[in-house]
Design an enzyme around this catalytic site. Structure first.
Site, PDB file in Angstrom:
ATOM      1  N   LYS A  22       0.862  -1.205   0.000  1.00 50.38           N
ATOM      2  CA  LYS A  22       0.000   0.000   0.000  1.00 50.38           C
ATOM      3  C   LYS A  22       0.886   1.238   0.000  1.00 50.38           C
ATOM      4  O   LYS A  22       0.712   2.129  -0.837  1.00 50.38           O
ATOM      5  CB  LYS A  22      -0.887  -0.002   1.243  1.00 50.38           C
ATOM      6  CG  LYS A  22      -1.517   1.345   1.586  1.00 50.38           C
ATOM      7  CD  LYS A  22      -2.405   1.294   2.788  1.00 50.38           C
ATOM      8  CE  LYS A  22      -1.710   1.625   4.072  1.00 50.38           C
ATOM      9  NZ  LYS A  22      -1.440   3.050   4.334  1.00 50.38           N
ATOM     10  N   ASN A  23       1.837   1.305   0.934  1.00 47.70           N
ATOM     11  CA  ASN A  23       2.584   2.549   1.103  1.00 47.70           C
ATOM     12  C   ASN A  23       3.543   2.827  -0.054  1.00 47.70           C
ATOM     13  O   ASN A  23       3.897   3.979  -0.293  1.00 47.70           O
ATOM     14  CB  ASN A  23       3.305   2.556   2.452  1.00 47.70           C
ATOM     15  CG  ASN A  23       2.313   2.682   3.597  1.00 47.70           C
ATOM     16  OD1 ASN A  23       1.138   2.978   3.372  1.00 47.70           O
ATOM     17  ND2 ASN A  23       2.761   2.433   4.806  1.00 47.70           N
ATOM     18  N   CYS A 117      -4.776  12.462  12.927  1.00 49.56           N
ATOM     19  CA  CYS A 117      -5.409  11.167  12.730  1.00 49.56           C
ATOM     20  C   CYS A 117      -5.554  10.553  14.110  1.00 49.56           C
ATOM     21  O   CYS A 117      -5.173  11.150  15.108  1.00 49.56           O
ATOM     22  CB  CYS A 117      -4.607  10.302  11.772  1.00 49.56           C
ATOM     23  SG  CYS A 117      -3.166   9.614  12.539  1.00 49.56           S
ATOM     24  N   ARG A 122      -0.241  14.884  12.685  1.00 48.95           N
ATOM     25  CA  ARG A 122       0.651  14.398  11.620  1.00 48.95           C
ATOM     26  C   ARG A 122       1.113  15.642  10.843  1.00 48.95           C
ATOM     27  O   ARG A 122       0.585  15.988   9.816  1.00 48.95           O
ATOM     28  CB  ARG A 122      -0.084  13.427  10.709  1.00 48.95           C
ATOM     29  CG  ARG A 122      -0.718  12.235  11.388  1.00 48.95           C
ATOM     30  CD  ARG A 122       0.224  11.096  11.649  1.00 48.95           C
ATOM     31  NE  ARG A 122       0.755  10.486  10.452  1.00 48.95           N
ATOM     32  CZ  ARG A 122       0.151   9.514   9.752  1.00 48.95           C
ATOM     33  NH1 ARG A 122      -1.037   9.120  10.119  1.00 48.95           N
ATOM     34  NH2 ARG A 122       0.735   8.983   8.697  1.00 48.95           N
ATOM     35  N   ASP A 306       4.356   0.690  12.229  1.00 53.01           N
ATOM     36  CA  ASP A 306       3.108   0.133  11.687  1.00 53.01           C
ATOM     37  C   ASP A 306       2.881  -1.301  12.120  1.00 53.01           C
ATOM     38  O   ASP A 306       1.855  -1.898  11.781  1.00 53.01           O
ATOM     39  CB  ASP A 306       3.118   0.180  10.152  1.00 53.01           C
ATOM     40  CG  ASP A 306       3.064   1.602   9.653  1.00 53.01           C
ATOM     41  OD1 ASP A 306       3.317   1.815   8.453  1.00 53.01           O
ATOM     42  OD2 ASP A 306       2.796   2.506  10.463  1.00 53.01           O
ATOM     43  N   ILE A 328       8.081   6.951  17.272  1.00 52.02           N
ATOM     44  CA  ILE A 328       7.678   7.705  16.082  1.00 52.02           C
ATOM     45  C   ILE A 328       6.326   8.360  16.297  1.00 52.02           C
ATOM     46  O   ILE A 328       6.141   9.545  16.035  1.00 52.02           O
ATOM     47  CB  ILE A 328       7.701   6.782  14.845  1.00 52.02           C
ATOM     48  CG1 ILE A 328       9.156   6.351  14.609  1.00 52.02           C
ATOM     49  CG2 ILE A 328       7.125   7.481  13.622  1.00 52.02           C
ATOM     50  CD1 ILE A 328       9.383   5.425  13.474  1.00 52.02           C
ATOM     51  N   ARG A 398      -8.592  -0.256   4.570  1.00 54.92           N
ATOM     52  CA  ARG A 398      -7.679   0.743   3.974  1.00 54.92           C
ATOM     53  C   ARG A 398      -6.365   0.088   3.577  1.00 54.92           C
ATOM     54  O   ARG A 398      -5.723   0.501   2.631  1.00 54.92           O
ATOM     55  CB  ARG A 398      -7.377   1.866   4.966  1.00 54.92           C
ATOM     56  CG  ARG A 398      -8.524   2.788   5.258  1.00 54.92           C
ATOM     57  CD  ARG A 398      -8.087   3.960   6.075  1.00 54.92           C
ATOM     58  NE  ARG A 398      -6.997   4.687   5.400  1.00 54.92           N
ATOM     59  CZ  ARG A 398      -6.423   5.778   5.892  1.00 54.92           C
ATOM     60  NH1 ARG A 398      -6.827   6.268   7.045  1.00 54.92           N
ATOM     61  NH2 ARG A 398      -5.458   6.396   5.237  1.00 54.92           N
TER      62      ARG A 398
HETATM   63  C1  EPZ Z   1       4.377   6.935   6.434  1.00 52.91           C
HETATM   64  O1  EPZ Z   1       3.604   8.025   6.935  1.00 52.91           O
HETATM   65  C2  EPZ Z   1       3.419   5.759   6.329  1.00 52.91           C
HETATM   66  N1  EPZ Z   1       2.344   6.098   5.399  1.00 52.91           N
HETATM   67  C3  EPZ Z   1       2.841   5.435   7.704  1.00 52.91           C
HETATM   68  O2  EPZ Z   1       2.050   4.257   7.561  1.00 52.91           O
HETATM   69  C4  EPZ Z   1       3.985   5.134   8.666  1.00 52.91           C
HETATM   70  O3  EPZ Z   1       3.452   4.929   9.952  1.00 52.91           O
HETATM   71  C5  EPZ Z   1       4.964   6.307   8.691  1.00 52.91           C
HETATM   72  O4  EPZ Z   1       5.429   6.589   7.347  1.00 52.91           O
HETATM   73  C6  EPZ Z   1       6.182   6.026   9.563  1.00 52.91           C
HETATM   74  O5  EPZ Z   1       6.856   4.893   9.098  1.00 52.91           O
HETATM   75  C7  EPZ Z   1       2.577   6.002   4.075  1.00 52.91           C
HETATM   76  O6  EPZ Z   1       3.667   5.631   3.651  1.00 52.91           O
HETATM   77  C8  EPZ Z   1       1.447   6.353   3.167  1.00 52.91           C
HETATM   78  P1  EPZ Z   1       6.547  10.220   8.451  1.00 52.91           P
HETATM   79  P2  EPZ Z   1       4.240   9.514   6.952  1.00 52.91           P
HETATM   80  O7  EPZ Z   1       6.478  11.509   7.718  1.00 52.91           O
HETATM   81  O8  EPZ Z   1       5.046   9.742   5.742  1.00 52.91           O
HETATM   82  C9  EPZ Z   1       7.033  13.395  11.883  1.00 52.91           C
HETATM   83  C10 EPZ Z   1       0.153   2.913   7.756  1.00 52.91           C
HETATM   84  O9  EPZ Z   1      -0.311   2.377   8.767  1.00 52.91           O
HETATM   85  N2  EPZ Z   1       6.871  14.393  10.800  1.00 52.91           N
HETATM   86  O10 EPZ Z   1       7.695   9.281   8.191  1.00 52.91           O
HETATM   87  O11 EPZ Z   1       3.145  10.446   7.264  1.00 52.91           O
HETATM   88  C11 EPZ Z   1       5.747  12.654  12.195  1.00 52.91           C
HETATM   89  O12 EPZ Z   1       4.977  13.370  13.142  1.00 52.91           O
HETATM   90  C12 EPZ Z   1       0.627   4.349   7.801  1.00 52.91           C
HETATM   91  O13 EPZ Z   1       0.324   2.328   6.636  1.00 52.91           O
HETATM   92  C13 EPZ Z   1       7.111  15.732  11.073  1.00 52.91           C
HETATM   93  O14 EPZ Z   1       7.429  16.107  12.198  1.00 52.91           O
HETATM   94  O15 EPZ Z   1       5.204   9.413   8.227  1.00 52.91           O
HETATM   95  C14 EPZ Z   1       6.235  11.340  12.756  1.00 52.91           C
HETATM   96  O16 EPZ Z   1       6.563  11.512  14.132  1.00 52.91           O
HETATM   97  C15 EPZ Z   1       0.287   5.014   9.124  1.00 52.91           C
HETATM   98  N3  EPZ Z   1       6.969  16.649  10.068  1.00 52.91           N
HETATM   99  C16 EPZ Z   1       7.548  11.097  12.005  1.00 52.91           C
HETATM  100  O17 EPZ Z   1       7.918  12.349  11.417  1.00 52.91           O
HETATM  101  C17 EPZ Z   1       6.619  16.285   8.788  1.00 52.91           C
HETATM  102  O18 EPZ Z   1       6.535  17.165   7.902  1.00 52.91           O
HETATM  103  C18 EPZ Z   1       7.433  10.081  10.912  1.00 52.91           C
HETATM  104  O19 EPZ Z   1       6.442  10.543  10.016  1.00 52.91           O
HETATM  105  C19 EPZ Z   1       6.383  14.922   8.533  1.00 52.91           C
HETATM  106  C20 EPZ Z   1       6.531  13.983   9.546  1.00 52.91           C
END
Ligand code: EPZ
Length: 422
Positions: A22-23, A117, A122, A306, A328, A398
């Site tokens: 998916k991701n 969420c 996020r 995840d 995270i 999803r």
């Molecule tokens: C991706 O989300 C995945 N989604 C998430 O999977 C997964 O949990 C996450 O990466 C972490 O591995 C997809 O790939 C579609 P991040 P993403 O930006 O990109 C902080 C699932 O269950 N952050 O790596 O949104 C954030 O708060 C989903 O399949 C900032 O501070 O995650 C978090 O603490 C849920 N500023 C950390 O980084 C930003 O601009 C990691 O978030 C962006 C993120």
């Protein structure tokens, strides 16, 4: 609205093929905006999130459809709108992935800010910082990101946090920027690597793929790539392995990439599961006691956030107490109160769940709060005595294709039932 009705107590046995990621596919689809043309993305899973992304792409003007073989046809030759409306973004945060491609290819994008969420805020500050570093003008008003850029220019971008989404958006934009971009502390998730490889196939010049330092030499234009092969879903694979371990069963996963699962496979072996990895097949057998162990999530290649909800459910069946820490998403424990309804003893202190093992779980009605929490509740229902109803299964849909059918084929007693219970 559907729910799952599960009769616990069956061991899972048999073979299951892992679906496409998916991701990864949520990152591959928007890449087609960078070069107008026709693409076919093989091994696209049939999921609610893919449907949401497809609808968003259609509102931009793309023609997109998924056939029964899992091949996604995408035609981006007629993109004429550059806005990702709130109605899509509120359903799926990854809608923000159209920001980078629209800005890079069409010089403009209007994308709704994603909300929070179920497991916390996020933010997207790193996405926006990356676009601004590449020379875009970014304004935020009425809940929308308004981005404009005549021509993006390469830049040195350091990510305070190795954000998957920010790395994805910067990769899109830097591919068409003038000059060189260096991303330091980039995310190394396999989904990012899959996107980088697709961009290279489209003519992008990217070095350091798979590492935390990505060097992109912008090119004037990219070309469509006729076919792209999606990678297997490592989170789904981990979920099936954990389900088999919890039910003391024996399963065989096919079409999986074991290299994407190192941290999880290590932990499964550590607690006493028997694993046999051969090419794209993983066999797991677990017929005795399971030892408790502590896990702490981390960016790839660490233990995936995840998978922490599913792992907490597994630790309920271990012979002793354990700790599940999420560095995270520190509040990603919405599943805990629901597991307690099944009789679990779990205490959340700060960003750690303290799980008491040897749990005697009794079936009950429980409610999903997000995708991976829903998976955790289904797994617990597989081992609880009696009947467990898991509500709001749209969360599960999803990220998992026909989960009840595939679990049933492995021996679980599980049905999808329409319900007006909400
Ligand atoms: C991706 O989300 C995945 N989604 C998430 O999977 C997964 O949990 C996450 O990466 C972490 O591995 C997809 O790939 C579609 P991040 P993403 O930006 O990109 C902080 C699932 O269950 N952050 O790596 O949104 C954030 O708060 C989903 O399949 C900032 O501070 O995650 C978090 O603490 C849920 N500023 C950390 O980084 C930003 O601009 C990691 O978030 C962006 C993120």
């Amino acid at each position: 609205m559907d729910k799952f009705v599960i009769e616990g107590g069956r061991s899972l046995r048999g073979t299951v093929a892992v679906a496409g990621s998916k991701n990864a596919v949520l990152a591959l689809i928007p890449a087609t905006l960078l070069a107008p043309g026709i693409y076919r993305i093989r091994r696209t899973p049939n999921l609610r999130d893919v449907w949401t992304m497809s609808r968003l792409m259609s509102t931009l003007g793309a023609h997109i459809e998924l056939d029964t073989s899992g091949e996604l046809f995408v035609d981006t030759r007629t993109i004429e709108r550059f806005e990702a409306p709130y109605e899509h973004v509120k359903k799926m945060r990854a809608s923000i992935y159209v920001l980078g491609p629209l800005l890079a290819r069409y010089g403009q994008a209007r994308v709704s800010l994603p909300g929070g969420c179920a497991f916390g805020p996020r933010p997207v500050d790193l996405h926006l910082k990356g676009m601004e570093k590449l020379g875009a003008d970014i304004g935020i008003e009425h809940g929308y990101i308004n981005a404009r850029a005549e021509r993006l220019r390469g830049a040195a971008i350091h990510l305070d946090v190795p954000s998957v989404g920010a790395t994805v958006n910067i990769l899109y934009a830097a591919s068409l920027a003038e000059g060189e971009t260096i991303i330091t502390n980039a995310a190394m998730e396999p989904e990012v690597t899959a996107l980088a490889r697709m961009l290279v196939a489209m003519g992008a010049r990217i070095e350091g793929i798979g590492t935390s330092t990505l060097r992109i030499e912008g090119v004037p234009a990219l070309q469509p790539v006729p076919t792209v092969e999606n990678i297997p879903d490592r989170i789904e694979a981990a979920t099936f392995l954990i389900a088999a371990a919890m039910t003391r069963g024996a399963i065989r996963l096919t079409d999986v990439n074991p290299y994407h699962l190192g941290a999880v496979l290590d932990k499964l072996e550590e607690i006493g599961c028997t694993l046999d990895v051969d090419g794209t097949t993983i066999q797991l057998r677990c017929d005795g006691e399971l030892e408790p162990t502590n896990i702490t999530t981390a960016p790839y290649p660490g233990f995936p956030t995840d998978v922490q909800a599913q792992w907490a459910a597994l630790m309920l069946t271990a012979d002793g107490s354990s700790r599940v820490t999420d560095t995270i998403y520190p509040t990603r424990f919405g599943y805990v109160p629901e597991l307690r309804r099944l009789g679990a003893e779990i205490e959340v202190v700060d960003n750690t769940a303290i799980v008491t093992g040897n749990a005697r779980l009794l079936g009950a009605t429980v409610m999903s709060s997000d995708l991976r929490a829903s998976a955790s509740l289904v797994l617990a229902g597989l081992v609880a005595d009696g009947r467990t109803d898991v509500l709001r299964i749209y969360h599960l849909d999803r990220g998992y294709e026909r989960m009840e059918e595939r679990l049933r084929r492995l021996g679980a007693q599980i049905e999808r039932v329409p319900t007006d219970e909400f």
